[in-house]
Write a protein that holds these residues in place. Structure first.
Motif, PDB file in Angstrom:
ATOM      1  N   UNK A 182       0.834  -1.188  -0.028  1.00  0.00           N
ATOM      2  CA  UNK A 182      -0.021  -0.030  -0.078  1.00  0.00           C
ATOM      3  C   UNK A 182       0.772   1.107   0.040  1.00  0.00           C
ATOM      4  N   UNK A 183       0.428   2.462   0.188  1.00  0.00           N
ATOM      5  CA  UNK A 183       1.134   3.501   0.237  1.00  0.00           C
ATOM      6  C   UNK A 183       0.100   4.541  -0.135  1.00  0.00           C
ATOM      7  N   UNK A 184       0.785   5.929  -0.310  1.00  0.00           N
ATOM      8  CA  UNK A 184      -0.115   7.370  -0.468  1.00  0.00           C
ATOM      9  C   UNK A 184       0.909   8.168  -1.179  1.00  0.00           C
ATOM     10  N   UNK A 185       0.193   9.017  -2.000  1.00  0.00           N
ATOM     11  CA  UNK A 185       0.998  10.212  -2.699  1.00  0.00           C
ATOM     12  C   UNK A 185       1.298  11.195  -1.498  1.00  0.00           C
ATOM     13  N   UNK A 186       2.333  11.872  -1.707  1.00  0.00           N
ATOM     14  CA  UNK A 186       3.146  12.942  -0.825  1.00  0.00           C
ATOM     15  C   UNK A 186       3.282  14.005  -1.545  1.00  0.00           C
ATOM     16  N   UNK A 187       3.979  14.960  -0.619  1.00  0.00           N
ATOM     17  CA  UNK A 187       4.336  16.679  -1.448  1.00  0.00           C
ATOM     18  C   UNK A 187       5.981  16.365  -1.872  1.00  0.00           C
ATOM     19  N   UNK A 188       6.451  15.215  -1.625  1.00  0.00           N
ATOM     20  CA  UNK A 188       7.875  15.028  -2.184  1.00  0.00           C
ATOM     21  C   UNK A 188       8.554  14.230  -1.218  1.00  0.00           C
ATOM     22  N   UNK A 189       9.922  13.821  -1.793  1.00  0.00           N
ATOM     23  CA  UNK A 189      10.656  13.014  -1.127  1.00  0.00           C
ATOM     24  C   UNK A 189      11.148  13.176   0.436  1.00  0.00           C
ATOM     25  N   UNK A 190      10.894  14.486   0.695  1.00  0.00           N
ATOM     26  CA  UNK A 190      11.529  14.817   2.376  1.00  0.00           C
ATOM     27  C   UNK A 190      10.154  14.311   3.020  1.00  0.00           C
ATOM     28  N   UNK A 205      14.449  14.441   9.342  1.00  0.00           N
ATOM     29  CA  UNK A 205      13.078  13.623   9.838  1.00  0.00           C
ATOM     30  C   UNK A 205      13.428  13.315  11.245  1.00  0.00           C
ATOM     31  N   UNK A 206      14.591  12.935  11.402  1.00  0.00           N
ATOM     32  CA  UNK A 206      15.025  12.433  12.964  1.00  0.00           C
ATOM     33  C   UNK A 206      14.690  13.711  13.844  1.00  0.00           C
ATOM     34  N   UNK A 207      15.190  14.883  13.347  1.00  0.00           N
ATOM     35  CA  UNK A 207      14.649  15.912  14.501  1.00  0.00           C
ATOM     36  C   UNK A 207      13.132  16.344  14.627  1.00  0.00           C
ATOM     37  N   UNK A 208      12.341  16.158  13.379  1.00  0.00           N
ATOM     38  CA  UNK A 208      10.993  16.114  13.536  1.00  0.00           C
ATOM     39  C   UNK A 208      10.326  15.192  14.272  1.00  0.00           C
ATOM     40  N   UNK A 209      10.775  14.229  14.532  1.00  0.00           N
ATOM     41  CA  UNK A 209      10.422  12.752  15.013  1.00  0.00           C
ATOM     42  C   UNK A 209      10.813  12.769  16.764  1.00  0.00           C
ATOM     43  N   UNK A 210      11.593  13.745  16.991  1.00  0.00           N
ATOM     44  CA  UNK A 210      12.071  13.919  18.480  1.00  0.00           C
ATOM     45  C   UNK A 210      13.217  13.069  18.897  1.00  0.00           C
ATOM     46  N   UNK A 211      14.004  12.611  18.003  1.00  0.00           N
ATOM     47  CA  UNK A 211      14.870  11.676  18.116  1.00  0.00           C
ATOM     48  C   UNK A 211      16.300  12.169  18.397  1.00  0.00           C
ATOM     49  N   UNK A 212      16.484  13.337  17.847  1.00  0.00           N
ATOM     50  CA  UNK A 212      17.716  14.100  18.130  1.00  0.00           C
ATOM     51  C   UNK A 212      18.594  13.978  16.823  1.00  0.00           C
TER      52      UNK A 212
END
Length: 488
Positions: free
Chosen positions: A146-154, A191-198
């Motif tokens: 499965x999957x979904x369309x997104x705004x871009x690779x990021x 992405x690591x920052x946005x996920x709060x992983x540091x």
């Protein structure tokens, strides 16, 4: 109460106004297009900013003609044109006409792909394209991709790492690690920052002489994480690095992902076009073993921005992206929806562009365009790799060429060499005749050609290199004098 002028609203009653406005806009665009003579005009940032700042947005103009004229003055006159053969800067492609036809309907109808009752058939067109992409990746028919369309690779990479994080909800964030090559896309760290992983959660794995992730180094890094009591959450392999187009050894990396029970994500934002290549599909061998894959259709499928997707091997793994709202997608809903899979709520029907493209051109022709730009890079490299004033960092893997201009005469120190490279790039942009990119290889400044135009020829790109060499020859003496003065 005064009557509102409603003719601006898209409606059958205003069809004539819509057609006339669209016709005027199309005529304006085509006139502009026919006058294009290079990828840019060299407009500097301060002038572009000043022109826009002068506009009073509270005072509308009299008619569409005035609006179009102002728009051209502020933007279109100085827009960067990716269809020009001498545009060789970033991963921007010229777009195919069927996708532009689809854009007319995407924007006008304005479907939102979050729920069935806002999109109807659009829901299933997107789902069919995701299924088609999954088939091209090689996910087993007996599986449940499965999957979904997104705004871009990021965004696709962010969602992939969110899904990987969802497998370890009970593990403290500070113990989780993401392993990616030193040349992976910067969105992994972001992405690591946005996920709060540091920032420390991303382990940079060395690459080999072809700029691919080194499986031996990856295994050492994985083992070191375990020895330190850390949990390898995900491995991010890249199929087409931004600078070198390098494709990591996917099969070997997949073996290690299995051994360490790590989520394997393949970022094929750039290299995803190989899925339809008639001659080079085998370069993605092993991609079918990934838990998730990023594909940017707005790169090597020649679609307008934005058009990307995340595709997963097992739809159940999409659950960390799901949240139920009573007004939108309640748990008891029976109609299908896409919002359960997406980080976005309101979302354009960008899938229609790819659908119309495939139904008009077919995937083989798109794949031949991909082959054409790879062939172009290979031929340009072969024609110029022995030139004494051009030092290429590597042979091309996809359609990028990274190199330095090396002037005759006294050698430049590192600072002067970087300054010369930047000056060459700036001069080309200011001239309006060509655009190229820049990057660093092992800390050393280089220039880069990114070739995504299937209409460009070896002669076109040789011409760009000729401009580089001419600019370099003019600018080099000053930088060489600077080097000699520093040396004294």
């Amino acid at each position: 109460m005064p009557q509102l002028p409603l003719h601006h609203v898209f409606h059958p009653a205003h069809a004539d106004h819509y057609a006339a406005t669209l016709g005027e806009g199309l005529d304006h665009l085509l006139r502009q297009l026919k006058g294009v003579s290079g990828p840019a005009t060299g407009m500097p940032p301060h002038r572009a900013a000043a022109q826009v700042a002068e506009v009073d947005l509270d005072q509308p103009l009299a008619d569409a003609t005035q609006v179009l004229d102002e728009m051209s003055r502020l933007w279109l006159d100085d827009a960067v044109w990716f269809h020009e053969p001498s545009y060789a800067a970033h991963l921007n492609c010229p777009v195919v006409v069927p996708a532009l036809l689809a854009e007319l309907f995407v924007a006008s109808v304005n479907s939102s792909l979050d729920t069935f009752d806002q999109s109807v058939g659009g829901t299933f067109i997107e789902r069919r394209l995701i299924a088609w992409t999954a088939e091209r990746i090689g996910y087993d028919e007996g599986g449940d991709p499965d999957g979904v369309f997104t705004s871009g690779g990021s965004q696709s990479n962010l969602q992939a790492l969110l899904l990987a994080r969802g497998r370890h909800e009970q593990v403290p964030a500070e113990r989780l690690r993401i392993l990616a090559s030193a040349e992976s896309h910067f969105s992994v760290q972001k992405s690591a920052r946005l996920l709060g992983l540091g920032d420390e959660s991303v382990v940079s794995v060395p690459t080999d002489e072809r700029h691919r992730m080194d499986p031996v180094a990856l295994e050492r890094s994985l083992a070191a994480c375990v020895d330190l009591g850390l949990r390898p959450m995900a491995i991010v392999a890249t199929a087409g690095t931004t600078d070198f187009g390098a494709i990591d050894p996917l099969d070997e990396i997949a073996d290690l992902a299995v051994a360490y029970d790590a989520w394997l994500h393949v970022d094929a934002a750039y290299g995803g076009g190989l899925l339809v290549s008639p001659t080079r599909r085998d370069r993605l061998r092993g991609i079918e073993r990934a838990d998730s894959v990023t594909v940017d259709f707005h790169k090597t499928f020649f679609q307008p921005v934005s058009s990307s997707a995340i595709v997963v091997r097992d739809r159940a793994t999409l659950r960390p992206a799901t949240w139920h709202a009573d007004y939108l997608n309640p748990r008891e809903a029976t109609n299908p929806n896409q919002v359960d899979k997406s980080l976005q709520t309101t979302r354009r029907f960008d899938a229609l562009k790819l659908w119309v493209t495939l139904r008009t051109m077919g995937p083989d022709l798109v794949g031949r365009y991909v082959d054409a730009v790879i062939d172009l890079a290979t031929e340009v490299y072969a024609a110029h790799r022995d030139e004494v004033d051009l030092a290429f960092a590597a042979a091309p893997e996809l359609s990028t060429l990274v190199f330095r201009y090396v002037p005759p005469g006294p050698a430049l120190d590192e600072r002067a060499s970087a300054a010369l490279a930047n000056a060459i790039r700036e001069e080309l942009y200011a001239s309006g005749r060509a655009m190229i990119a820049a990057t660093k290889v092992d800390g050393v400044q280089h220039l880069k050609l990114t070739l995504l135009n299937p209409m460009a020829t070896v002669e076109d790109i040789t011409g760009v290199l000729g401009l580089v060499r001419a600019a370099g020859a003019r600018l080099a003496p000053a930088h060489q004098r600077q080097t000699l003065e520093v040396a004294r």
